[in-house]
Motif scaffolding. Structure first.
Motif, PDB file in Angstrom:
ATOM      1  N   ASN A 280       0.815  -1.219   0.000  1.00  0.00           N
ATOM      2  CA  ASN A 280       0.000   0.000   0.000  1.00  0.00           C
ATOM      3  C   ASN A 280       0.850   1.273   0.000  1.00  0.00           C
ATOM      4  OD1 ASN A 280      -2.820  -0.385  -0.114  1.00  0.00           O
ATOM      5  ND2 ASN A 280      -2.855  -1.228   1.946  1.00  0.00           N
ATOM      6  N   GLY A 281       2.184   1.144  -0.053  1.00  0.00           N
ATOM      7  CA  GLY A 281       3.030   2.332  -0.161  1.00  0.00           C
ATOM      8  C   GLY A 281       3.258   3.085   1.133  1.00  0.00           C
TER       9      GLY A 281
ATOM     10  N   PRO B  90      -1.680  -9.474 -12.565  1.00  0.00           N
ATOM     11  CA  PRO B  90      -1.581  -8.010 -12.758  1.00  0.00           C
ATOM     12  C   PRO B  90      -2.859  -7.430 -13.356  1.00  0.00           C
ATOM     13  CG  PRO B  90       0.465  -9.077 -13.436  1.00  0.00           C
ATOM     14  CD  PRO B  90      -0.500 -10.180 -13.121  1.00  0.00           C
ATOM     15  N   ASP B  91      -3.501  -8.158 -14.262  1.00  0.00           N
ATOM     16  CA  ASP B  91      -4.747  -7.635 -14.855  1.00  0.00           C
ATOM     17  C   ASP B  91      -5.832  -7.475 -13.792  1.00  0.00           C
ATOM     18  OD1 ASP B  91      -3.769  -7.409 -17.335  1.00  0.00           O
ATOM     19  OD2 ASP B  91      -4.777  -9.190 -18.170  1.00  0.00           O
ATOM     20  N   GLU B  92      -5.883  -8.437 -12.861  1.00  0.00           N
ATOM     21  CA  GLU B  92      -6.906  -8.337 -11.807  1.00  0.00           C
ATOM     22  C   GLU B  92      -6.627  -7.168 -10.860  1.00  0.00           C
ATOM     23  OE1 GLU B  92      -6.387 -12.569 -10.666  1.00  0.00           O
ATOM     24  OE2 GLU B  92      -8.563 -12.583 -10.444  1.00  0.00           O
ATOM     25  N   LEU B  93      -5.365  -6.711 -10.834  1.00  0.00           N
ATOM     26  CA  LEU B  93      -5.026  -5.594  -9.937  1.00  0.00           C
ATOM     27  C   LEU B  93      -5.155  -4.235 -10.639  1.00  0.00           C
ATOM     28  CD1 LEU B  93      -2.018  -7.245  -8.087  1.00  0.00           C
ATOM     29  CD2 LEU B  93      -4.221  -6.642  -7.083  1.00  0.00           C
ATOM     30  N   ALA B  94      -5.490  -4.257 -11.927  1.00  0.00           N
ATOM     31  CA  ALA B  94      -5.702  -2.985 -12.628  1.00  0.00           C
ATOM     32  C   ALA B  94      -6.901  -2.289 -11.980  1.00  0.00           C
ATOM     33  CB  ALA B  94      -5.970  -3.243 -14.104  1.00  0.00           C
ATOM     34  N   GLY B  95      -6.802  -0.990 -11.809  1.00  0.00           N
ATOM     35  CA  GLY B  95      -7.914  -0.266 -11.158  1.00  0.00           C
ATOM     36  C   GLY B  95      -7.740  -0.193  -9.655  1.00  0.00           C
ATOM     37  N   SER B  96      -6.770  -0.938  -9.122  1.00  0.00           N
ATOM     38  CA  SER B  96      -6.474  -0.843  -7.691  1.00  0.00           C
ATOM     39  C   SER B  96      -5.473   0.300  -7.500  1.00  0.00           C
ATOM     40  CB  SER B  96      -5.861  -2.148  -7.189  1.00  0.00           C
ATOM     41  OG  SER B  96      -4.507  -2.230  -7.587  1.00  0.00           O
ATOM     42  N   ASP B  97      -5.118   0.603  -6.240  1.00  0.00           N
ATOM     43  CA  ASP B  97      -4.054   1.594  -6.045  1.00  0.00           C
ATOM     44  C   ASP B  97      -2.816   0.933  -5.433  1.00  0.00           C
ATOM     45  OD1 ASP B  97      -5.008   1.260  -3.485  1.00  0.00           O
ATOM     46  OD2 ASP B  97      -5.045   3.391  -2.982  1.00  0.00           O
ATOM     47  N   ILE B  98      -2.594  -0.327  -5.807  1.00  0.00           N
ATOM     48  CA  ILE B  98      -1.359  -0.998  -5.370  1.00  0.00           C
ATOM     49  C   ILE B  98      -0.170  -0.215  -5.933  1.00  0.00           C
ATOM     50  CG2 ILE B  98      -1.274  -2.569  -7.373  1.00  0.00           C
ATOM     51  CD1 ILE B  98      -0.271  -4.745  -5.360  1.00  0.00           C
ATOM     52  N   VAL B  99       0.904  -0.103  -5.144  1.00  0.00           N
ATOM     53  CA  VAL B  99       2.016   0.734  -5.606  1.00  0.00           C
ATOM     54  C   VAL B  99       2.867  -0.011  -6.631  1.00  0.00           C
ATOM     55  CG1 VAL B  99       2.122   2.201  -3.570  1.00  0.00           C
ATOM     56  CG2 VAL B  99       3.423   0.073  -3.611  1.00  0.00           C
ATOM     57  N   ALA B 100       3.593   0.768  -7.422  1.00  0.00           N
ATOM     58  CA  ALA B 100       4.338   0.202  -8.546  1.00  0.00           C
ATOM     59  C   ALA B 100       5.361  -0.841  -8.097  1.00  0.00           C
ATOM     60  CB  ALA B 100       5.016   1.329  -9.319  1.00  0.00           C
ATOM     61  N   HIS B 101       6.081  -0.584  -6.962  1.00  0.00           N
ATOM     62  CA  HIS B 101       7.117  -1.550  -6.572  1.00  0.00           C
ATOM     63  C   HIS B 101       6.501  -2.903  -6.211  1.00  0.00           C
ATOM     64  CE1 HIS B 101       6.789   0.380  -2.329  1.00  0.00           C
ATOM     65  NE2 HIS B 101       6.190  -0.782  -2.265  1.00  0.00           N
TER      66      HIS B 101
END
Ligand code: NAP
Length: 432
Positions: free
Chosen positions: A127-128, A164-175
């Motif tokens: 979550n950064g 990764p496709d399922e996490l699109a639209g989330s705000d998971i951080v890039a790292h």
């Protein structure tokens, strides 16, 4: 005029500010103080990045934060920049809404090995949270073990299992997205020291596991009591148990990732050469009080990653009475000492949903109204500003936060998902 300081800008903090606003109207000034330059605590750093509908509650807090009676005082750490005693001199009421951001320790041998993380750190990493951005967990081994049968265990499992496709639209951080994209995990074992009837997982969150693109949850029918026993359960738990029973149905074929629920399984040791290679687990049975008791039967589960999701605790603050066994401030219905209160997880311990904090905030506002009358002519925010200026503390305001947020959205425009600032220095620089 009444002057109130709320320490912590998560749900408990903003519900308290909202309640005090409703209680006192224009005759109050509320400072919501946070050690980070960005608000919302658990909403930003704890709620799963793929649960954006839960995070949307921040809009409600924004309305409170933008009102004239409330201000956000970011980048100010109580205990470092200002003490509780100093705040008590300046404000009629000081409310600790500091949540429970620390992991309850996993008290078994090997818990400090590499590859073993507490959920506060691991969830903070994806979550950064600036304190955990450098965690750098490895996903290079096929086995991962999640300890605990609560909703945090489900969040962590889902994030590990999603594509990764399922996490699109989330705000998971890039790292985190980059690390997870390289994951070699094939089997996630969720360890519960008790049985399916004793889980703390809620039905909606458990149901989500049944709809993942590349992962299938599995339970063993032998772990369940007779079907008829489910009738004795509270309706929410019964629904959760129905999901767990459904997960024991035969699978259509192999899937890239299996999620195995291992019930009656108590972690007793972690082993490996510098980094975890296996977890040693003891079979349990339940005693008459439904506590897990080891049977002596032990086995090893190979793994390169262990995330302990066994609950959280509130870090103590010097001079504030603390209940060590329960990991929260010692309090009577939210009152700690005259003029000092606590709300949310800092008061109750880490349980309930975000909404549970709302009545908490209103309860404390009632206590404050009963205790402080019309206030006692304290210096309030002007006094705090003078003190912090003397100490060269760089306060971040709510307007600054809106600029930081806009900069985060702009960074993300280049591609999904939304990219957050993960260092305090970058957050402060982004306010312009
Ligand atoms: P939790 O619900 O209290 O669950 C903790 C789990 O850890 C329990 O299954 C507990 O088992 C187990 N545990 C504790 N000590 C252990 C040990 N030494 N060894 C093995 N297992 C151990 O805590 P949480 O999952 O951290 O969640 C905290 C709160 O946030 C909860 O109220 C949760 O519902 C909420 N939350 C909600 C959401 C959502 O609504 N989407 C998402 C995340 C969190 P025992 O029962 O045997 O003690």
């Amino acid at each position: 005029m009444r002057h109130i300081a709320v320490i912590g800008s998560g749900p408990a903090g903003y519900y308290t500010a909202e309640a005090c606003q409703k209680q006192f109207g224009d005759a109050v000034r509320i400072d919501v103080i946070d050690k980070l330059p960005v608000p919302y605590g658990l909403i930003r750093f704890g709620v799963a990045p793929d649960h954006q509908s839960i995070k949307a509650v921040a809009k409600r807090y924004e309305a409170v934060a933008l009102s004239d009676t409330v201000r956000f005082v970011g980048n100010v750490m109580v205990g470092r920049d200002v003490s509780i005693a100093e705040l008590a001199q300046l404000y009629d009421a000081v409310v600790l809404a500091t949540g429970a951001p620390a992991d309850r320790p996993l008290d078994i041998p090997g818990a400090t090995l590499g590859g073993v993380f507490g959920s506060a750190a691991f969830v903070g990493w994806y979550n950064g949270h600036p304190e955990f951005a450098q965690l750098n967990p490895a996903f290079d081994a096929p086995g991962a073990v999640i300890i605990g049968n609560g909703n945090v265990a489900l969040d962590v499992t889902r994030i590990l299992a999603k594509t990764p496709d399922e996490l699109a639209g989330s705000d998971i951080v890039a790292h985190a997205l980059a690390g997870l994209a390289e994951s070699k995990i094939k089997r996630i074992t969720i360890l519960g020291r008790r049985g399916p009837h004793q889980i703390a997982m809620t039905p909606k969150e458990l149901g989500e596991l049944g709809h993942l693109a590349r992962a299938r949850p599995m339970t063993d029918p032998k772990d369940f009591p007779p079907d008829a026993d489910d009738a004795l359960l509270e309706p929410g738990v019964r629904k959760s148990v129905t999901h767990l029973r459904d997960f024991s149905a035969p699978q259509d074929g192999p899937t890239p990732i299996t999620i195995e629920f291992d019930f009656f399984a108590m972690p007793v040791a972690l082993e490996g050469d510098g980094r975890v290679e296996r977890i040693i687990v003891e079979r349990t049975q339940l005693d008459a009080q439904l506590r897990a008791v080891g049977t002596g039967e032990r086995y090893a589960i190979p793994c390169g990653l262990v995330v302990s999701c066994v609950g959280y605790q509130t870090p103590p603050i010097e001079g504030v009475p603390y209940e060590h066994g329960r990991g929260r401030f010692a309090n009577s219905d939210g009152r700690i000492l005259p003029g000092l209160y606590c709300v949310g997880w800092a008061r109750r311990g880490p349980s309930g949903t975000i909404g549970t904090n709302r009545p908490d905030g209103y309860l404390i506002a009632d206590h404050i109204a009963a205790d402080i009358g019309t206030g006692s002519r304290k210096a309030g925010r002007a006094g705090l500003d003078a003190l912090l200026a003397e100490r060269h503390v760089d306060i971040v305001t709510f307007r600054d936060w809106l600029t930081i947020e806009a900069a985060e959205v702009a960074r993300a425009r280049a591609g999904a998902p939304r990219e957050k600032f993960v260092s305090v220095a970058d957050m402060i620089a982004a306010r312009g």
